[in-house]
Design a protein around this motif. Structure first.
Motif, PDB file in Angstrom:
ATOM      1  N   PRO A   1       0.818  -1.212   0.000  1.00  0.00           N
ATOM      2  CA  PRO A   1       0.000   0.000   0.000  1.00  0.00           C
ATOM      3  C   PRO A   1       0.853   1.263   0.000  1.00  0.00           C
ATOM      4  O   PRO A   1       2.052   1.238   0.295  1.00  0.00           O
ATOM      5  CB  PRO A   1      -0.798  -0.114   1.306  1.00  0.00           C
ATOM      6  CG  PRO A   1      -0.715  -1.545   1.707  1.00  0.00           C
ATOM      7  CD  PRO A   1       0.609  -2.033   1.192  1.00  0.00           C
ATOM      8  N   LEU A   2       0.197   2.352  -0.309  1.00  0.00           N
ATOM      9  CA  LEU A   2       0.826   3.664  -0.290  1.00  0.00           C
ATOM     10  C   LEU A   2      -0.126   4.610   0.431  1.00  0.00           C
ATOM     11  O   LEU A   2      -1.343   4.534   0.258  1.00  0.00           O
ATOM     12  CB  LEU A   2       1.114   4.130  -1.715  1.00  0.00           C
ATOM     13  CG  LEU A   2       1.774   5.498  -1.909  1.00  0.00           C
ATOM     14  CD1 LEU A   2       2.683   5.477  -3.138  1.00  0.00           C
ATOM     15  CD2 LEU A   2       0.719   6.599  -2.101  1.00  0.00           C
ATOM     16  N   TRP A   3       0.438   5.502   1.262  1.00  0.00           N
ATOM     17  CA  TRP A   3      -0.374   6.427   2.049  1.00  0.00           C
ATOM     18  C   TRP A   3       0.043   7.871   1.753  1.00  0.00           C
ATOM     19  O   TRP A   3       1.209   8.163   1.509  1.00  0.00           O
ATOM     20  CB  TRP A   3      -0.190   6.187   3.549  1.00  0.00           C
ATOM     21  CG  TRP A   3      -0.198   4.743   3.963  1.00  0.00           C
ATOM     22  CD1 TRP A   3      -1.164   3.813   3.709  1.00  0.00           C
ATOM     23  CD2 TRP A   3       0.817   4.066   4.721  1.00  0.00           C
ATOM     24  NE1 TRP A   3      -0.824   2.606   4.264  1.00  0.00           N
ATOM     25  CE2 TRP A   3       0.380   2.725   4.898  1.00  0.00           C
ATOM     26  CE3 TRP A   3       2.034   4.440   5.285  1.00  0.00           C
ATOM     27  CZ2 TRP A   3       1.125   1.775   5.596  1.00  0.00           C
ATOM     28  CZ3 TRP A   3       2.784   3.519   5.979  1.00  0.00           C
ATOM     29  CH2 TRP A   3       2.325   2.202   6.132  1.00  0.00           C
TER      30      TRP A   3
ATOM     31  N   GLY B   1      -4.240  -0.732  -6.563  1.00  0.00           N
ATOM     32  CA  GLY B   1      -4.475   0.180  -7.675  1.00  0.00           C
ATOM     33  C   GLY B   1      -5.660   1.097  -7.480  1.00  0.00           C
ATOM     34  O   GLY B   1      -5.983   1.886  -8.376  1.00  0.00           O
ATOM     35  N   ARG B   2      -6.309   1.069  -6.304  1.00  0.00           N
ATOM     36  CA  ARG B   2      -7.512   1.870  -6.055  1.00  0.00           C
ATOM     37  C   ARG B   2      -7.256   2.855  -4.925  1.00  0.00           C
ATOM     38  O   ARG B   2      -6.714   2.488  -3.881  1.00  0.00           O
ATOM     39  CB  ARG B   2      -8.684   0.952  -5.698  1.00  0.00           C
ATOM     40  CG  ARG B   2      -9.963   1.666  -5.301  1.00  0.00           C
ATOM     41  CD  ARG B   2     -11.104   0.667  -5.117  1.00  0.00           C
ATOM     42  NE  ARG B   2     -12.275   1.299  -4.538  1.00  0.00           N
ATOM     43  CZ  ARG B   2     -12.610   1.257  -3.253  1.00  0.00           C
ATOM     44  NH1 ARG B   2     -11.845   0.562  -2.411  1.00  0.00           N
ATOM     45  NH2 ARG B   2     -13.682   1.861  -2.802  1.00  0.00           N
ATOM     46  N   TRP B   3      -7.672   4.090  -5.123  1.00  0.00           N
ATOM     47  CA  TRP B   3      -7.538   5.124  -4.110  1.00  0.00           C
ATOM     48  C   TRP B   3      -8.776   5.178  -3.226  1.00  0.00           C
ATOM     49  O   TRP B   3      -9.901   5.084  -3.708  1.00  0.00           O
ATOM     50  CB  TRP B   3      -7.343   6.498  -4.755  1.00  0.00           C
ATOM     51  CG  TRP B   3      -5.974   6.732  -5.337  1.00  0.00           C
ATOM     52  CD1 TRP B   3      -5.617   6.636  -6.649  1.00  0.00           C
ATOM     53  CD2 TRP B   3      -4.801   7.116  -4.622  1.00  0.00           C
ATOM     54  NE1 TRP B   3      -4.283   6.934  -6.804  1.00  0.00           N
ATOM     55  CE2 TRP B   3      -3.753   7.239  -5.569  1.00  0.00           C
ATOM     56  CE3 TRP B   3      -4.516   7.369  -3.285  1.00  0.00           C
ATOM     57  CZ2 TRP B   3      -2.462   7.613  -5.216  1.00  0.00           C
ATOM     58  CZ3 TRP B   3      -3.231   7.739  -2.926  1.00  0.00           C
ATOM     59  CH2 TRP B   3      -2.217   7.850  -3.884  1.00  0.00           C
ATOM     60  N   GLN B   4      -8.562   5.329  -1.920  1.00  0.00           N
ATOM     61  CA  GLN B   4      -9.647   5.543  -0.965  1.00  0.00           C
ATOM     62  C   GLN B   4      -9.294   6.733  -0.078  1.00  0.00           C
ATOM     63  O   GLN B   4      -8.125   6.962   0.225  1.00  0.00           O
ATOM     64  CB  GLN B   4      -9.862   4.312  -0.083  1.00  0.00           C
ATOM     65  CG  GLN B   4     -10.263   3.064  -0.850  1.00  0.00           C
ATOM     66  CD  GLN B   4     -10.420   1.878   0.078  1.00  0.00           C
ATOM     67  OE1 GLN B   4     -11.266   1.874   0.964  1.00  0.00           O
ATOM     68  NE2 GLN B   4      -9.578   0.861  -0.107  1.00  0.00           N
TER      69      GLN B   4
ATOM     70  N   PHE C   1      -1.873  -0.664   7.722  1.00  0.00           N
ATOM     71  CA  PHE C   1      -3.021   0.098   7.218  1.00  0.00           C
ATOM     72  C   PHE C   1      -3.218  -0.192   5.731  1.00  0.00           C
ATOM     73  O   PHE C   1      -2.350   0.100   4.893  1.00  0.00           O
ATOM     74  CB  PHE C   1      -2.805   1.587   7.439  1.00  0.00           C
ATOM     75  CG  PHE C   1      -4.037   2.422   7.215  1.00  0.00           C
ATOM     76  CD1 PHE C   1      -4.956   2.604   8.239  1.00  0.00           C
ATOM     77  CD2 PHE C   1      -4.284   3.017   5.994  1.00  0.00           C
ATOM     78  CE1 PHE C   1      -6.097   3.375   8.053  1.00  0.00           C
ATOM     79  CE2 PHE C   1      -5.413   3.781   5.788  1.00  0.00           C
ATOM     80  CZ  PHE C   1      -6.326   3.967   6.817  1.00  0.00           C
ATOM     81  N   SER C   2      -4.367  -0.759   5.413  1.00  0.00           N
ATOM     82  CA  SER C   2      -4.646  -1.196   4.045  1.00  0.00           C
ATOM     83  C   SER C   2      -6.149  -1.240   3.850  1.00  0.00           C
ATOM     84  O   SER C   2      -6.926  -1.012   4.792  1.00  0.00           O
ATOM     85  CB  SER C   2      -4.045  -2.585   3.791  1.00  0.00           C
ATOM     86  OG  SER C   2      -4.617  -3.535   4.677  1.00  0.00           O
ATOM     87  N   ALA C   3      -6.582  -1.556   2.650  1.00  0.00           N
ATOM     88  CA  ALA C   3      -8.013  -1.578   2.366  1.00  0.00           C
ATOM     89  C   ALA C   3      -8.742  -2.589   3.238  1.00  0.00           C
ATOM     90  O   ALA C   3      -9.896  -2.376   3.633  1.00  0.00           O
ATOM     91  CB  ALA C   3      -8.243  -1.887   0.888  1.00  0.00           C
ATOM     92  N   ALA C   4      -8.082  -3.702   3.565  1.00  0.00           N
ATOM     93  CA  ALA C   4      -8.729  -4.745   4.364  1.00  0.00           C
ATOM     94  C   ALA C   4      -8.580  -4.518   5.858  1.00  0.00           C
ATOM     95  O   ALA C   4      -9.249  -5.194   6.650  1.00  0.00           O
ATOM     96  CB  ALA C   4      -8.143  -6.110   4.002  1.00  0.00           C
ATOM     97  N   ASN C   5      -7.730  -3.561   6.248  1.00  0.00           N
ATOM     98  CA  ASN C   5      -7.465  -3.372   7.674  1.00  0.00           C
ATOM     99  C   ASN C   5      -7.116  -1.914   7.932  1.00  0.00           C
ATOM    100  O   ASN C   5      -5.957  -1.512   7.821  1.00  0.00           O
ATOM    101  CB  ASN C   5      -6.332  -4.282   8.127  1.00  0.00           C
ATOM    102  CG  ASN C   5      -6.058  -4.170   9.617  1.00  0.00           C
ATOM    103  OD1 ASN C   5      -6.799  -3.518  10.350  1.00  0.00           O
ATOM    104  ND2 ASN C   5      -4.986  -4.799  10.069  1.00  0.00           N
TER     105      ASN C   5
END
Length: 796
Positions: free
Chosen positions: A255-257, A274-277, A324-328
């Protein structure tokens, strides 16, 4: 108990130093984690410490001036474990803050410097590598041999890590200014900037651009896949990093923050798969907000030892989970707020090190030279800084669509929360509150809150409210506000009230040491024009003194007291009436709580200093016994209280990274924070800026009216509400009939909302205790009848 001699005075060494080393050598002087001898100075506009990195057995740091694109006088430094400071002869200067460890060549890259594992330094030619290098990132196609360097003006270079050959890839590919971060992951280079004020009056052809639709479209978060540039967000962003930290992404899937802000809140962007949140967090201060971006120097997300990570953004430290990621998205929580301006931080030899941009001479004539220093402590020690408190929300008078959820907003780690809801619809709007309890993306409905037409509801969330994230939905299209004030009491378990014992209390009639302070221009000492008062109020001038780097009081041959008094003279910054403290900005009156009545008049030695810049580009206010933080831009409306001290603080400043307070009890008894000269007849208090929180939580009493003639339907002056724990209001009037008082609150610096209407019978006083956790920025009152009225607020 062992002691340390300062000018013949015995000082307890448990505060000043760690005692004798095993070899019998006295460690260097240290107060509250600050070593005065490590201070760095500059005659330039500022001298921030832009990067700190442990490497090759030492702690490396480099300083930056405001705007040097072809090198300059700023230096690269190395600190040894014995705390000796070395200025590296390879220094080329310039405004740089980027840093990265290049894995393949085992080099630390700091701005234009390449430092190998033995500490050998090479520097790029700053006449070729032109600009202010604020980020270093891994190369997309040749990571073993090249790195990207990102210039604050917008250019992007690639540099060969072996030869230091420089190639400019882009002059300025995307809009915005004041570039801050850069990182490579998932097949793209992501970079950020956080301002809109152009450094040069020049037109550019951007390779990607988003249309500017509103004044808040400032700064940029952008990405490049090696072929095409794309604007991700047209907002102000700073840090860009990932779980690899300074080593770069561990693999191309990590991931990237990125962190930034807008007028609503702090922004946390996540790139995963590849998806931004987008996620939102509260702001603990408004000192970083301006659109130009100049007051936000490189907030970071970084590992701070033993696998623990920390984020610093908008005046708040957070525990930041490297998972820290999309799943957590769980595990993110506040640690403490702070006043210090922190461009970088790291773990070195088991200690947390905070860099700083302490004091700059830009628009600050009371400071002689720009100067900064490091703070050494621990992550746990940060909890003695400011409270875990802040404001913000997903909506701030925004057009929202029915059924569309807001961005998630962080609620984890705060003890008290009030959610302010408002809208412009002609009909009732029901807001659905949804929570993600653990950060696993499982959202559930928590509650539905109806808000009447054109109405407002302040929803205090219960003490047992337990969730990581909160989001909202409206059941109809409208322009809505969802804005939270979240607060927590300071952690006082590490407080040391004894460190302030030498400061004169407001009620003290004993001798007091007062005077005027100025960090000198002609040398690196602290100038002090001293005066003392005795128990009968008689004032004695003690003349001109200086304090040197060893904190000795010395009497120079040349008396420069006239210079100090001219440059740093004290002006009264406030007024008082029977109701409260009054301050005026741009012709508008603002009211603050009163402290002790003795602050209504000058002391025997004179009026206390009111407003002074103590951290670069933001002010400290000392008003009627309370210290406040005030932003340089927009000022009074955005203040917050720090502490109510109840002391006779005559003057204050920062010098060599230390907070200096003038206003000690005489004769001065040195205790490691209060230090003395001239056989105890002189004295000053020394500590860290964020020690000030320990002086006492903000309290006070006052209001917009106290037996004040008021006109019907004419609102009172705004009265400060934010930053106080327990709040009570008393309303009364002298009319011979019932009077209705409308109480309004400023929830987000943009709108006044009706909190409640109170109907007060003649001859009665109505008392209202605000719910625990309720807070707003300001409060005002309107009566429906001409009368003499009182609206008194007690903050405890």
């Amino acid at each position: 108990m062992p002691g340390l001699s300062l000018g013949g005075i015995l000082v307890v060494s448990s505060i000043m130093s760690a005692g004798l080393a095993s070899d019998g050598v006295q460690p260097p002087l240290q107060i509250s984690g600050i070593y005065p001898h490590l201070a760095v100075f500059s005659g330039s506009g500022e001298v921030g410490i832009g990067a700190v990195v442990p490497w090759a057995g030492k702690l490396w740091m480099m300083t930056y001036p405001p705007h040097e694109i072809r090198g300059g006088s700023d230096k690269l430094y190395a600190i040894s474990p014995d705390m000796s400071l070395e200025i590296r002869p390879e220094s080329v200067g310039g405004t740089h803050a980027g840093r990265m460890i290049h894995r393949e060549s085992n080099q630390l890259v700091m701005g234009p410097y390449f430092i190998d594992s033995e500490g050998k330094v090479r520097a790029c030619d700053v006449n070729v590598l032109v600009g202010r290098m604020t980020a270093v990132a891994r190369h997309l196609t040749d990571p073993a041999n090249k790195v990207y360097l990102i210039d604050m003006e917008g250019a992007i270079y690639e540099v060969d890590v072996q030869t230091l050959a420089v190639t400019r890839l882009f002059e300025k590919p995307v809009p915005g200014w004041h570039a801050k971060g850069g990182y490579t992951s998932q097949g793209r280079l992501v970079m950020s900037n956080n301002g809109e004020s152009a450094a040069y009056n020049k037109q550019y052809t951007y390779l990607a651009e988003a249309p500017v639709k509103s004044p808040e479209d400032a700064g940029v978060l952008a990405e490049w896949d090696g072929t095409t540039w794309r604007v991700v967000e047209r907002r102000q962003f700073t840090e860009v990093t990932g779980p690899g930290g300074l080593l770069g992404a561990p693999d191309d899937q990590s991931p990237l923050w990125s962190v930034g802000w807008d007028r609503r809140s702090v922004l946390l962007m996540l790139l995963d798969g590849g998806r931004w949140q987008r996620f939102r967090l509260p702001k603990a201060t408004h000192t970083y907000d301006p659109r130009h971006g100049w007051y936000t120097e490189w907030p970071r997300i970084r590992e701070v030892g033993q696998g623990r990570w920390m984020m610093d953004m908008h005046g708040m430290f957070y525990n930041f989970p490297p998972t820290f990621s999309a799943a957590n998205t769980g595990g993110l929580s506040p640690i403490a707020s702070h006043l210090r301006y922190i461009p970088d931080f790291c773990d070195w030899n088991g200690r947390l090190v905070l860099a700083a941009d302490d004091a700059s001479i830009m628009q600050n004539p009371m400071l002689g030279q720009s100067q900064s220093n490091l703070w050494f402590g621990s992550v746990e020690g940060l909890r003695s800084f400011g409270p875990r408190s802040g404001w913000g929300g997903p909506w701030r008078q925004d057009a929202v669509q029915a059924g569309v959820p807001s961005d998630p907003f962080l609620v984890k780690g705060f003890d008290r929360r009030v959610l302010h809801l408002a809208h412009d619809s002609d009909e009732t709007v029901t807001f659905t509150l949804e929570i993600d309890r653990s950060g696993d993306g499982a959202w559930s409905e928590y509650e539905r809150v109806p808000v009447p037409a054109h109405g407002y509801v302040g929803k205090v969330l219960p003490a047992d409210f337990d969730a990581a994230w909160l989001r909202l939905k409206a059941d109809r299209d409208c322009v809505a506000t969802a804005y939270l004030h979240q607060t927590s009491p300071r952690d006082t378990t590490q407080d040391r009230p004894e460190i302030f014992a030498g400061l004169a209390r407001v009620e003290d009639q004993a001798p007091v040491v007062a005077g005027i302070l100025r960090p000198a221009r002609y040398n690196r000492n602290l100038q002090f024009v001293a005066r003392t008062t005795d128990a009968w109020g008689q004032v004695t001038d003690r003349g001109y003194w200086e304090v040197d780097k060893d904190l000795h009081f010395v009497r120079p041959d040349e008396d420069r007291s006239v210079e100090v008094l001219q440059v740093a003279r004290v002006q009264r910054d406030f007024e008082v009436d029977a109701a409260s403290v009054i301050m005026i900005q741009d012709g508008r009156r603002y009211r603050l709580p009163k402290g002790d009545a003795r602050y209504d008049q000058p002391f025997a030695w004179g009026w206390p200093r009111g407003i002074r810049e103590c951290v670069s580009e933001r002010y400290l206010m000392n008003i009627h016994g309370t210290l406040y933080e005030m932003p340089r831009d927009h000022g009074l409306p955005l203040i917050k209280p720090v502490c109510s001290h109840g002391r006779q603080i005559a003057d204050f400043c920062t010098w060599r990274g230390l907070m200096v307070l003038c206003g000690t009890r005489g004769p001065v008894c040195p205790d490691g924070h209060c230090l003395s000269g001239e056989d105890g007849q002189l004295g000053l208090w020394f500590g860290a800026f964020d020690d000030l929180w320990q002086l006492g939580r903000p309290v006070g009493k006052g209001g917009p009216w106290l037996n004040t003639p008021v006109k019907a339907q004419q609102p009172s002056d705004p009265y400060l509400m934010t930053g106080y724990d327990h709040k009570q209001m008393e309303l009364s009037h002298d009319a011979d009939h019932e009077v209705a008082f409308a109480v309004e609150v400023d929830i987000d610096h943009e709108q006044w909302c009706r909190y409640a209407t109170y109907r007060i019978p003649p001859g009665e006083t109505v008392t209202h205790v605000f719910p625990e956790g309720y807070s707003a920025h300001w409060v005002r009152v309107t009566a429906d009848t001409d009368c003499k009225a009182s609206a008194v607020f007690t903050y405890e």
